[in-house]
Design a protein around this motif. Sequence first.
Motif, PDB file in Angstrom:
ATOM      1  N   VAL A  74       7.894  33.334  -6.035  1.00 59.33           N
ATOM      2  CA  VAL A  74       8.263  34.247  -7.083  1.00 59.33           C
ATOM      3  C   VAL A  74       9.397  33.960  -7.771  1.00 59.33           C
ATOM      4  O   VAL A  74       9.112  34.552  -9.340  1.00 59.33           O
ATOM      5  CB  VAL A  74       8.738  35.583  -6.190  1.00 59.33           C
ATOM      6  CG1 VAL A  74       9.336  36.648  -6.975  1.00 59.33           C
ATOM      7  CG2 VAL A  74       8.040  35.976  -5.160  1.00 59.33           C
ATOM      8  N   GLY A  75      10.239  33.124  -7.816  1.00 56.27           N
ATOM      9  CA  GLY A  75      11.515  32.782  -8.668  1.00 56.27           C
ATOM     10  C   GLY A  75      10.683  32.308 -10.038  1.00 56.27           C
ATOM     11  O   GLY A  75      11.162  32.831 -11.213  1.00 56.27           O
ATOM     12  N   PRO A  76      10.003  31.199  -9.991  1.00 62.21           N
ATOM     13  CA  PRO A  76       9.598  30.705 -11.423  1.00 62.21           C
ATOM     14  C   PRO A  76       8.663  31.745 -12.038  1.00 62.21           C
ATOM     15  O   PRO A  76       8.878  31.647 -13.417  1.00 62.21           O
ATOM     16  CB  PRO A  76       8.457  29.464 -10.900  1.00 62.21           C
ATOM     17  CG  PRO A  76       8.922  29.121  -9.319  1.00 62.21           C
ATOM     18  CD  PRO A  76       9.403  30.333  -8.973  1.00 62.21           C
ATOM     19  N   LEU A  77       7.929  32.416 -11.453  1.00 59.80           N
ATOM     20  CA  LEU A  77       7.047  33.629 -12.561  1.00 59.80           C
ATOM     21  C   LEU A  77       7.936  34.669 -12.906  1.00 59.80           C
ATOM     22  O   LEU A  77       8.026  34.955 -14.022  1.00 59.80           O
ATOM     23  CB  LEU A  77       6.163  34.165 -11.315  1.00 59.80           C
ATOM     24  CG  LEU A  77       4.897  33.340 -10.868  1.00 59.80           C
ATOM     25  CD1 LEU A  77       4.074  33.938  -9.916  1.00 59.80           C
ATOM     26  CD2 LEU A  77       4.052  33.282 -12.122  1.00 59.80           C
ATOM     27  N   TYR A  78       9.141  34.969 -12.095  1.00 55.56           N
ATOM     28  CA  TYR A  78      10.005  35.939 -12.683  1.00 55.56           C
ATOM     29  C   TYR A  78      10.735  35.375 -13.590  1.00 55.56           C
ATOM     30  O   TYR A  78      11.115  36.209 -14.775  1.00 55.56           O
ATOM     31  CB  TYR A  78      10.824  36.282 -11.474  1.00 55.56           C
ATOM     32  CG  TYR A  78      12.177  37.200 -11.678  1.00 55.56           C
ATOM     33  CD1 TYR A  78      11.851  38.737 -11.174  1.00 55.56           C
ATOM     34  CD2 TYR A  78      13.351  36.774 -12.082  1.00 55.56           C
ATOM     35  CE1 TYR A  78      12.713  39.703 -11.595  1.00 55.56           C
ATOM     36  CE2 TYR A  78      14.451  37.763 -12.064  1.00 55.56           C
ATOM     37  CZ  TYR A  78      14.211  39.153 -12.115  1.00 55.56           C
ATOM     38  OH  TYR A  78      14.991  40.081 -12.123  1.00 55.56           O
ATOM     39  N   ALA A  79      11.022  34.140 -13.658  1.00 52.78           N
ATOM     40  CA  ALA A  79      11.907  33.527 -14.571  1.00 52.78           C
ATOM     41  C   ALA A  79      11.086  33.348 -16.134  1.00 52.78           C
ATOM     42  O   ALA A  79      11.380  33.520 -17.171  1.00 52.78           O
ATOM     43  CB  ALA A  79      12.553  31.948 -14.229  1.00 52.78           C
ATOM     44  N   PHE A  80       9.919  32.696 -15.808  1.00 54.51           N
ATOM     45  CA  PHE A  80       8.772  32.489 -16.974  1.00 54.51           C
ATOM     46  C   PHE A  80       8.557  34.007 -17.697  1.00 54.51           C
ATOM     47  O   PHE A  80       8.689  33.815 -19.047  1.00 54.51           O
ATOM     48  CB  PHE A  80       7.570  32.041 -16.220  1.00 54.51           C
ATOM     49  CG  PHE A  80       6.671  31.964 -17.207  1.00 54.51           C
ATOM     50  CD1 PHE A  80       6.495  30.554 -18.267  1.00 54.51           C
ATOM     51  CD2 PHE A  80       5.583  32.851 -17.700  1.00 54.51           C
ATOM     52  CE1 PHE A  80       5.370  30.345 -19.233  1.00 54.51           C
ATOM     53  CE2 PHE A  80       4.716  32.606 -18.744  1.00 54.51           C
ATOM     54  CZ  PHE A  80       4.539  31.353 -19.620  1.00 54.51           C
ATOM     55  N   TYR A  81       8.720  34.885 -17.102  1.00 56.08           N
ATOM     56  CA  TYR A  81       8.566  36.172 -17.882  1.00 56.08           C
ATOM     57  C   TYR A  81       9.509  36.923 -18.372  1.00 56.08           C
ATOM     58  O   TYR A  81       9.587  37.826 -19.335  1.00 56.08           O
ATOM     59  CB  TYR A  81       7.558  36.911 -17.222  1.00 56.08           C
ATOM     60  CG  TYR A  81       6.120  36.575 -16.912  1.00 56.08           C
ATOM     61  CD1 TYR A  81       5.187  36.720 -17.829  1.00 56.08           C
ATOM     62  CD2 TYR A  81       5.542  36.068 -15.776  1.00 56.08           C
ATOM     63  CE1 TYR A  81       3.855  36.412 -17.992  1.00 56.08           C
ATOM     64  CE2 TYR A  81       4.354  35.706 -15.658  1.00 56.08           C
ATOM     65  CZ  TYR A  81       3.436  35.608 -16.675  1.00 56.08           C
ATOM     66  OH  TYR A  81       2.120  35.271 -16.503  1.00 56.08           O
ATOM     67  N   LYS A  82      10.894  36.368 -18.060  1.00 56.79           N
ATOM     68  CA  LYS A  82      12.184  36.981 -18.461  1.00 56.79           C
ATOM     69  C   LYS A  82      12.144  38.334 -18.122  1.00 56.79           C
ATOM     70  O   LYS A  82      12.627  38.907 -18.850  1.00 56.79           O
ATOM     71  CB  LYS A  82      12.175  36.376 -19.907  1.00 56.79           C
ATOM     72  CG  LYS A  82      12.403  34.918 -20.337  1.00 56.79           C
ATOM     73  CD  LYS A  82      12.296  34.902 -21.901  1.00 56.79           C
ATOM     74  CE  LYS A  82      12.462  33.353 -22.189  1.00 56.79           C
ATOM     75  NZ  LYS A  82      11.248  32.637 -22.036  1.00 56.79           N
TER      76      LYS A  82
END
Length: 227
Positions: A74-82
Amino acid sequence: MKLVVGLGNPGSQYVRTRHNVGWLVVDEVARRWGAVWRREKDAEVAEVRVGAAPGAKVLLIKPQTFMNTSGKAVGPLYAFYKLDGDALLVVQDDLDSPFGLLKFRLGGRHGGQNGVRDIIRVLGTPDFPRLKVGISRPPAGWDPADWVLSKWRTEEAATLAELVRLGADAVEVWAQRGLAEGQGRFNGTDLRPKPAPEPQATPRPEGSDAAASAPADAAYADARDPH
């Protein structure tokens, strides 16, 4: 963009287990809107537009890292979409809610749900909405870890199907109208069987003489109790 994470474990042996009810809900949302799942790093993802055109843009996520490390997916997708917490919904199984209950909750502790625990750890905050699907506490003699990995019983199938349908409805309402609307519409969901009504006492006919019935009542009592 909004993210909806359905918690579960990868592998065919876990498909019909209680711990994977979050996957069942996001699978139903994807099915309704004709989305195709694709692999993206540590997750399967499917993009949907929920509601009338142009619709709310939602990325459905099924972590492929096993429950205890859901935050890794979840973390990388959450960060990618800001994103901020309001744009993330986690659909989880809930031991502390009876099977048949559905409710939204904002933030709070993980309640022993290890997928939620790891997402909180990775994001550094518990302040995101969850959609909790009740699976009940385990029966006497069951370890909770074995219970969440047990498969649904045949007699639970109809209630489970309705719970998943309503869970998908709830996800769509959250995506289009927000948490407050979702809470107002779904936090009263209770699919448990309702108890049968108490039988009504038969009223004594008007003008009846209670004393007249005493001998018959006494005879009935004698017939039931030979002592």
